[in-house]
Design a protein around this motif. Structure first.
Motif, PDB file in Angstrom:
ATOM      1  N   LEU A  43      74.002 115.236  91.981  1.00  0.00           N
ATOM      2  CA  LEU A  43      73.452 116.475  92.510  1.00  0.00           C
ATOM      3  C   LEU A  43      72.933 117.314  91.357  1.00  0.00           C
ATOM      4  CD1 LEU A  43      73.319 118.609  94.920  1.00  0.00           C
ATOM      5  CD2 LEU A  43      75.529 119.369  94.078  1.00  0.00           C
ATOM      6  N   ASP A  44      71.768 117.962  91.538  1.00  0.00           N
ATOM      7  CA  ASP A  44      71.257 118.883  90.529  1.00  0.00           C
ATOM      8  C   ASP A  44      70.367 119.925  91.182  1.00  0.00           C
ATOM      9  OD1 ASP A  44      70.980 120.072  88.083  1.00  0.00           O
ATOM     10  OD2 ASP A  44      69.985 118.400  87.136  1.00  0.00           O
ATOM     11  N   VAL A  45      70.169 121.045  90.474  1.00  0.00           N
ATOM     12  CA  VAL A  45      69.316 122.141  90.923  1.00  0.00           C
ATOM     13  C   VAL A  45      68.224 122.321  89.876  1.00  0.00           C
ATOM     14  CG1 VAL A  45      69.241 124.606  91.486  1.00  0.00           C
ATOM     15  CG2 VAL A  45      71.263 123.265  92.067  1.00  0.00           C
ATOM     16  N   SER A  46      66.970 122.498  90.319  1.00  0.00           N
ATOM     17  CA  SER A  46      65.864 122.678  89.375  1.00  0.00           C
ATOM     18  C   SER A  46      66.028 123.972  88.590  1.00  0.00           C
ATOM     19  CB  SER A  46      64.521 122.669  90.109  1.00  0.00           C
ATOM     20  OG  SER A  46      64.430 123.773  90.983  1.00  0.00           O
ATOM     21  N   ASN A  47      65.414 124.044  87.410  1.00  0.00           N
ATOM     22  CA  ASN A  47      65.525 125.220  86.552  1.00  0.00           C
ATOM     23  C   ASN A  47      65.042 126.490  87.227  1.00  0.00           C
ATOM     24  OD1 ASN A  47      66.601 123.748  84.480  1.00  0.00           O
ATOM     25  ND2 ASN A  47      64.687 123.504  83.377  1.00  0.00           N
ATOM     26  N   ASP A  48      64.054 126.382  88.121  1.00  0.00           N
ATOM     27  CA  ASP A  48      63.539 127.571  88.812  1.00  0.00           C
ATOM     28  C   ASP A  48      64.299 127.868  90.108  1.00  0.00           C
ATOM     29  OD1 ASP A  48      62.646 125.562  90.466  1.00  0.00           O
ATOM     30  OD2 ASP A  48      60.521 125.934  90.119  1.00  0.00           O
ATOM     31  N   SER A  49      65.357 127.120  90.398  1.00  0.00           N
ATOM     32  CA  SER A  49      66.205 127.291  91.581  1.00  0.00           C
ATOM     33  C   SER A  49      65.450 127.159  92.895  1.00  0.00           C
ATOM     34  CB  SER A  49      66.929 128.651  91.539  1.00  0.00           C
ATOM     35  OG  SER A  49      67.718 128.741  90.383  1.00  0.00           O
ATOM     36  N   LYS A  50      64.362 126.421  92.901  1.00  0.00           N
ATOM     37  CA  LYS A  50      63.602 126.216  94.127  1.00  0.00           C
ATOM     38  C   LYS A  50      63.951 124.912  94.816  1.00  0.00           C
ATOM     39  CE  LYS A  50      59.548 128.942  92.868  1.00  0.00           C
ATOM     40  NZ  LYS A  50      58.098 128.920  92.667  1.00  0.00           N
ATOM     41  N   TYR A  51      64.549 123.952  94.081  1.00  0.00           N
ATOM     42  CA  TYR A  51      64.790 122.632  94.637  1.00  0.00           C
ATOM     43  C   TYR A  51      66.197 122.145  94.311  1.00  0.00           C
ATOM     44  CZ  TYR A  51      59.743 122.842  94.826  1.00  0.00           C
ATOM     45  OH  TYR A  51      58.472 123.247  95.070  1.00  0.00           O
ATOM     46  N   ILE A  52      66.712 121.315  95.194  1.00  0.00           N
ATOM     47  CA  ILE A  52      67.974 120.617  94.984  1.00  0.00           C
ATOM     48  C   ILE A  52      67.661 119.129  95.055  1.00  0.00           C
ATOM     49  CG2 ILE A  52      70.278 120.132  95.910  1.00  0.00           C
ATOM     50  CD1 ILE A  52      70.211 122.942  97.140  1.00  0.00           C
ATOM     51  N   ALA A  53      68.195 118.373  94.132  1.00  0.00           N
ATOM     52  CA  ALA A  53      67.991 116.920  94.140  1.00  0.00           C
ATOM     53  C   ALA A  53      69.345 116.249  94.268  1.00  0.00           C
ATOM     54  CB  ALA A  53      67.299 116.466  92.864  1.00  0.00           C
ATOM     55  N   SER A  54      69.376 115.190  95.058  1.00  0.00           N
ATOM     56  CA  SER A  54      70.575 114.370  95.150  1.00  0.00           C
ATOM     57  C   SER A  54      70.135 112.923  95.204  1.00  0.00           C
ATOM     58  CB  SER A  54      71.404 114.740  96.384  1.00  0.00           C
ATOM     59  OG  SER A  54      70.710 114.400  97.559  1.00  0.00           O
ATOM     60  N   SER A  55      71.034 112.048  94.845  1.00  0.00           N
ATOM     61  CA  SER A  55      70.688 110.632  94.915  1.00  0.00           C
ATOM     62  C   SER A  55      71.919 109.832  95.309  1.00  0.00           C
ATOM     63  CB  SER A  55      70.146 110.127  93.580  1.00  0.00           C
ATOM     64  OG  SER A  55      71.180 110.052  92.630  1.00  0.00           O
ATOM     65  N   ASN A  56      71.665 108.730  96.002  1.00  0.00           N
ATOM     66  CA  ASN A  56      72.721 107.755  96.198  1.00  0.00           C
ATOM     67  C   ASN A  56      72.440 106.634  95.215  1.00  0.00           C
ATOM     68  OD1 ASN A  56      70.704 106.173  97.379  1.00  0.00           O
ATOM     69  ND2 ASN A  56      71.275 106.749  99.451  1.00  0.00           N
ATOM     70  N   TRP A  57      72.844 105.435  95.467  1.00  0.00           N
ATOM     71  CA  TRP A  57      72.644 104.359  94.491  1.00  0.00           C
ATOM     72  C   TRP A  57      71.180 103.940  94.386  1.00  0.00           C
ATOM     73  CZ3 TRP A  57      76.429 103.821  91.315  1.00  0.00           C
ATOM     74  CH2 TRP A  57      77.709 104.144  91.732  1.00  0.00           C
ATOM     75  N   ASP A  58      70.395 104.073  95.478  1.00  0.00           N
ATOM     76  CA  ASP A  58      69.050 103.520  95.500  1.00  0.00           C
ATOM     77  C   ASP A  58      67.928 104.531  95.696  1.00  0.00           C
ATOM     78  OD1 ASP A  58      70.045 100.887  95.293  1.00  0.00           O
ATOM     79  OD2 ASP A  58      70.448 100.875  97.442  1.00  0.00           O
ATOM     80  N   GLU A  59      68.222 105.724  96.232  1.00  0.00           N
ATOM     81  CA  GLU A  59      67.163 106.650  96.599  1.00  0.00           C
ATOM     82  C   GLU A  59      67.415 108.035  96.032  1.00  0.00           C
ATOM     83  OE1 GLU A  59      67.654 106.039 100.839  1.00  0.00           O
ATOM     84  OE2 GLU A  59      65.638 105.166 100.901  1.00  0.00           O
ATOM     85  N   LEU A  60      66.326 108.759  95.774  1.00  0.00           N
ATOM     86  CA  LEU A  60      66.372 110.137  95.313  1.00  0.00           C
ATOM     87  C   LEU A  60      65.847 111.018  96.433  1.00  0.00           C
ATOM     88  CD1 LEU A  60      66.601 112.289  93.011  1.00  0.00           C
ATOM     89  CD2 LEU A  60      64.209 111.780  92.537  1.00  0.00           C
ATOM     90  N   TYR A  61      66.547 112.122  96.724  1.00  0.00           N
ATOM     91  CA  TYR A  61      66.124 113.075  97.738  1.00  0.00           C
ATOM     92  C   TYR A  61      65.906 114.423  97.079  1.00  0.00           C
ATOM     93  CZ  TYR A  61      67.705 109.536 100.978  1.00  0.00           C
ATOM     94  OH  TYR A  61      67.859 108.367 101.651  1.00  0.00           O
TER      95      TYR A  61
END
Length: 159
Positions: A43-61
Motif C-alpha cells: 500500500l502507498d499514497v502518492s506525494n500529492d495525496s491524490k492517489y492510493i496504490a495497492s498491489s497483490n502478487w500480480d496486479e497493481l491498483y
C-alpha cells in the motif's frame, strides 16, 4: 500497513488480512472512508495525496484518494529500443507512483551480472538509458524494479 499523506492530514491504513483500506482524519480521529477489496500485499499514497496504490502478487491498483475509483489496474507498459542493440538501450516506463527504480542484468543462465541503474523515478513517464557496451554479444535479461512493480525482459547485444 500505515501511510500518512504528505500533508499529515490523513492516515491510510490497511487491515492485517489485506482486504480493506481505510482513510482516517488525523485531527478528529474519525474514519472517513473504508473500501473493501480483494487481498493485497502493499500500500502507498502518492506525494500529492491524490492517489492510493495497492498491489497483490500480480496486479497493481491505483485509486483516486477521495473516491476510491479505480484509475488503472492494467500492467505498467514499457517501451524498449533498440533491441537488438549495439550497446545502448533506451527504456520508457510509465509509473503510477514516485519510487526508486532499479535495473539489473543477468546472463541466460540467470546469473546476476550487476546493477545497471538505480535512481528516483517520478510518477508518470520516465526515460532511462542503459549502457551495455561492456558486455559481449549475447542474450541477457534486464530486470526492472520499482515500488509495487517488477518486470524482466530479454535484450540481445549484437555488434
Amino acid at each position: 500497513h500505515l501511510k500518512f499523506t504528505s500533508d499529515n492530514k490523513y492516515l491510510v491504513t490497511a487491515s492485517s488480512q489485506g482486504n480493506y483500506i481505510a482513510i482516517w482524519d488525523v485531527f478528529t480521529g474519525k474514519l472517513l472512508n473504508k473500501f473493501i477489496m480483494a487481498s493485497f500485499k502493499t500500500l502507498d499514497v502518492s506525494n500529492d495525496s491524490k492517489y492510493i496504490a495497492s498491489s497483490n502478487w500480480d496486479e497493481l491498483y491505483l485509486y483516486k484518494f477521495s473516491t476510491f475509483d479505480v484509475i488503472n489496474n492494467e500492467p505498467i507498459e514499457e517501451i524498449i529500443y533498440p533491441n537488438p542493440t549495439t550497446g545502448l538501450v533506451n527504456i520508457e516506463i510509465n509509473l503510477p507512483l514516485h519510487s526508486i527504480l532499479t535495473a539489473t542484468i543477468a546472463d541466460l543462465s540467470g546469473r546476476f551480472l550487476g546493477e545497471l541503474y538505480k535512481n528516483e523515478a517520478r510518477d508518470g513517464k520516465n526515460n532511462i538509458q542503459l549502457n551495455l557496451q561492456n558486455y559481449p554479444n549475447g542474450t541477457y535479461f534486464i530486470t526492472m524494479n520499482a515500488m509495487n512493480y517488477k518486470n524482466q525482459f530479454k535484450v540481445i547485444i549484437n555488434r
